[in-house]
Enzyme design. Structure first.
Site, PDB file in Angstrom:
ATOM      1  N   ASP A  66       6.158  -1.328   7.992  1.00 16.51           N
ATOM      2  CA  ASP A  66       7.454  -1.134   7.352  1.00 16.51           C
ATOM      3  C   ASP A  66       8.491  -0.887   8.444  1.00 16.51           C
ATOM      4  O   ASP A  66       8.183  -0.233   9.440  1.00 16.51           O
ATOM      5  CB  ASP A  66       7.348   0.115   6.457  1.00 16.51           C
ATOM      6  CG  ASP A  66       8.359   0.160   5.342  1.00 16.51           C
ATOM      7  OD1 ASP A  66       8.599  -0.877   4.715  1.00 16.51           O
ATOM      8  OD2 ASP A  66       8.892   1.253   5.099  1.00 16.51           O
ATOM      9  N   HIS A 189      -4.534   3.435  13.876  1.00 14.97           N
ATOM     10  CA  HIS A 189      -3.076   3.351  14.056  1.00 14.97           C
ATOM     11  C   HIS A 189      -2.637   4.303  15.179  1.00 14.97           C
ATOM     12  O   HIS A 189      -3.230   5.376  15.350  1.00 14.97           O
ATOM     13  CB  HIS A 189      -2.383   3.737  12.745  1.00 14.97           C
ATOM     14  CG  HIS A 189      -0.948   3.353  12.679  1.00 14.97           C
ATOM     15  ND1 HIS A 189       0.051   4.129  13.236  1.00 14.97           N
ATOM     16  CD2 HIS A 189      -0.332   2.270  12.145  1.00 14.97           C
ATOM     17  CE1 HIS A 189       1.213   3.550  13.034  1.00 14.97           C
ATOM     18  NE2 HIS A 189       1.019   2.409  12.385  1.00 14.97           N
TER      19      HIS A 189
END
Length: 225
Positions: A66, A189
């Site tokens: 995002d 991540h």
């Protein structure tokens, strides 16, 4: 909303732009803007990743989720921020891994990854827009279908691309990639919540360059200054 996209991608994705979901997505974005809502990144930068990295130059893909949702942060490249904007924690962890992996000093003054994009690193977010202060606010309005198509096109029409899939969300995109002709490197991540679980020490930056050089492709200069 002044939107442009590089000719190579425009031709490749022509059918996507004509599909109902994309027309509805464009209408949704225009209505949000008309209602006075702030959308990031600005219109001219929505397809920045595609404009800086034409299709024929793509040799590495880094998938983000995002755009940043704070003022001035998003400029259309995953994980990247414009000059003068402090680097977010995940980006600082990426820099830390690069330093540990290949021993180059990463300046903390700049989080602008345009130099990577210019060398063929497609910095692709799964959603290309977001509403101010509302993470994932545009994720379900058609962007995923569009960017999944982008990944599939790269998989189908190119060979020996290195895909860096960091975190569960990005790793779900593996299903779109032909693993018999591309390279996939997976790690947690780089977020502070998960970087210590295996992102640190993954050596993706040196490994990517080893793969590229083995294919007689110019490696990436990861240094930003």
């Amino acid at each position: 909303m002044n939107v442009t996209i590089d000719a190579s991608w425009k031709k490749l994705l022509k059918n996507e732009f004509e599909k109902d979901y994309f027309i509805q997505l464009a209408t949704f974005l225009k209505s949000d803007i008309s209602a006075g809502k702030t959308i990031y990144p600005p219109g001219p930068l929505i397809f920045n990743a595609f404009n800086i990295t034409p299709f024929e130059k793509v040799k590495v893909v880094i998938i983000g989720q995002d755009p940043y949702h704070g003022p001035g942060q998003a400029h259309g490249l995953s994980f990247s921020v414009p000059e003068g904007i402090p680097s977010p924690p995940s980006l600082l962890n990426i820099f830390k891994e690069i330093e540990n992996d290949i021993g180059i000093h990463m300046t903390k003054k700049s989080g602008n990854l345009t130099k990577w994009a210019e060398q063929g690193v497609l910095l692709l977010n799964a959603a290309l827009t977001v509403k101010k202060d509302e993470p994932f606010s545009h994720a379900k309005y058609g962007w995923a279908e569009f960017t999944d198509s982008v990944i599939k096109k790269i998989s189908d029409k190119k060979e020996q691309v290195v895909f860096l899939l960091w975190g569960k969300f990005a790793q779900e995109k593996e299903a779109l990639i032909d693993t018999t002709k591309h390279f996939i490197l997976k790690a947690p991540h780089p977020s502070p919540f998960s970087a210590h679980k295996g992102f640190f020490g993954c050596k993706h930056f040196s490994t990517t360059n080893q793969i590229l050089m083995k294919q007689k492709v110019e490696p990436i200069d990861w240094k930003l200054s």
